[in-house]
Design an enzyme around this catalytic site. Sequence first.
Site, short mmCIF file in Angstrom:
data_model
loop_
_atom_site.label_atom_id
_atom_site.label_comp_id
_atom_site.label_asym_id
_atom_site.label_seq_id
_atom_site.Cartn_x
_atom_site.Cartn_y
_atom_site.Cartn_z
N GLY A 118 8.03 3.49 0.30
CA GLY A 118 8.67 2.49 1.17
C GLY A 118 7.89 2.29 2.45
N ALA B 102 15.06 6.19 3.39
CA ALA B 102 16.38 5.98 2.77
C ALA B 102 16.88 4.61 3.20
CB ALA B 102 17.36 7.06 3.21
N LYS C 71 19.44 5.45 -1.82
CA LYS C 71 18.00 5.19 -1.92
C LYS C 71 17.75 4.28 -3.12
CE LYS C 71 14.93 8.36 -1.50
NZ LYS C 71 14.11 7.33 -0.84
N GLU D 134 11.77 9.36 -7.15
CA GLU D 134 12.12 10.00 -5.87
C GLU D 134 13.13 11.13 -6.08
OE1 GLU D 134 11.51 6.25 -2.79
OE2 GLU D 134 13.42 6.48 -3.78
N LYS E 112 19.70 2.44 9.75
CA LYS E 112 20.11 2.96 8.44
C LYS E 112 21.30 3.92 8.51
CE LYS E 112 16.24 1.32 6.38
NZ LYS E 112 15.19 2.17 5.87
C1 5RP Z 1 12.42 3.37 -2.36
C2 5RP Z 1 13.33 3.95 -1.36
C3 5RP Z 1 12.93 3.83 0.06
O1 5RP Z 1 12.77 5.09 0.59
C4 5RP Z 1 14.02 3.10 0.79
O2 5RP Z 1 14.21 1.86 0.16
C5 5RP Z 1 13.66 2.89 2.26
O3 5RP Z 1 12.61 2.00 2.34
P1 5RP Z 1 12.03 1.48 3.72
O4 5RP Z 1 11.47 2.67 4.42
O5 5RP Z 1 11.00 0.47 3.32
O6 5RP Z 1 13.16 0.85 4.49
O7 5RP Z 1 14.35 4.53 -1.66
O8 5RP Z 1 12.96 3.45 -3.64
#
Ligand code: 5RP
Length: 224
Positions: A26, A83, A94, A103, A121
């Site tokens: 991510g 997350a 997630k 993950e 978040k």
């Molecule tokens: C990927 C995930 C990522 O960790 C989650 O979506 C957070 O992403 P970002 O840091 O881009 O906001 O679970 O499957």
Amino acid sequence: MNLKELVGLESAKYVKDGMIVGLGTGSTAYYMVKELGRRVKEEGLNIIGVVTSLKTEEHALELGIPLKAIDDVDHVDLVIDGADEISSDFHGIKGGGAALLFEKIVATYSNEVIWIVDESKVVDQLGKFPLPVEVVPFGSENLFRHFQDKGYHPGWRRTENGEILTTDGGHYIIDLNLEVIEDPHALADELDQTVGVVEHGLFLDMIARVIVGTPDGPKTIEVP
Ligand code: 5RP
């Protein structure tokens, strides 16, 4: 520096010489991987990375981080990952980046899990963020209808071209638009027992530490 970069850099401080490190996926984990790549190159940091997606693999290889597959290590010392939502009792959603299955596998074999998130978040209750459910393609339209019947307001995860997205594991994702998840453990149990579900994005009772990015700096919370 943006908040994602801030927590990415902060989390990399927990990585020590000799560790086997799970590399999350991510836009937040990106900065942690980048910083580890810098330390490998400039400081001679000696680590083995275990990736959670093909995208992270590509990034880590570009940076020269030595990698091993999850099945070629007998444990992971620490996994650092982003997350989509984290509740006040430290459960999370997630899978916004479609990497939930790998993950969760890497987190399961890791001695410690650290999440890095910007403050947007952190929520009182999980559910505003659509809950990703990774499913086997065979029978998935029936499963989609099953979720509709349950009132879970499912949606297919699609690519930018509008096609149904295929995950790194070769599955589809159905996102459940639940708004509020009253009992995450009960829902996790239900999804675990649903035929055709490979994995879901409820990550419960898993983390040791969360680093939250705030305008005043990174705030590290040790999970009791
Ligand atoms: C990927 C995930 C990522 O960790 C989650 O979506 C957070 O992403 P970002 O840091 O881009 O906001 O679970 O499957």
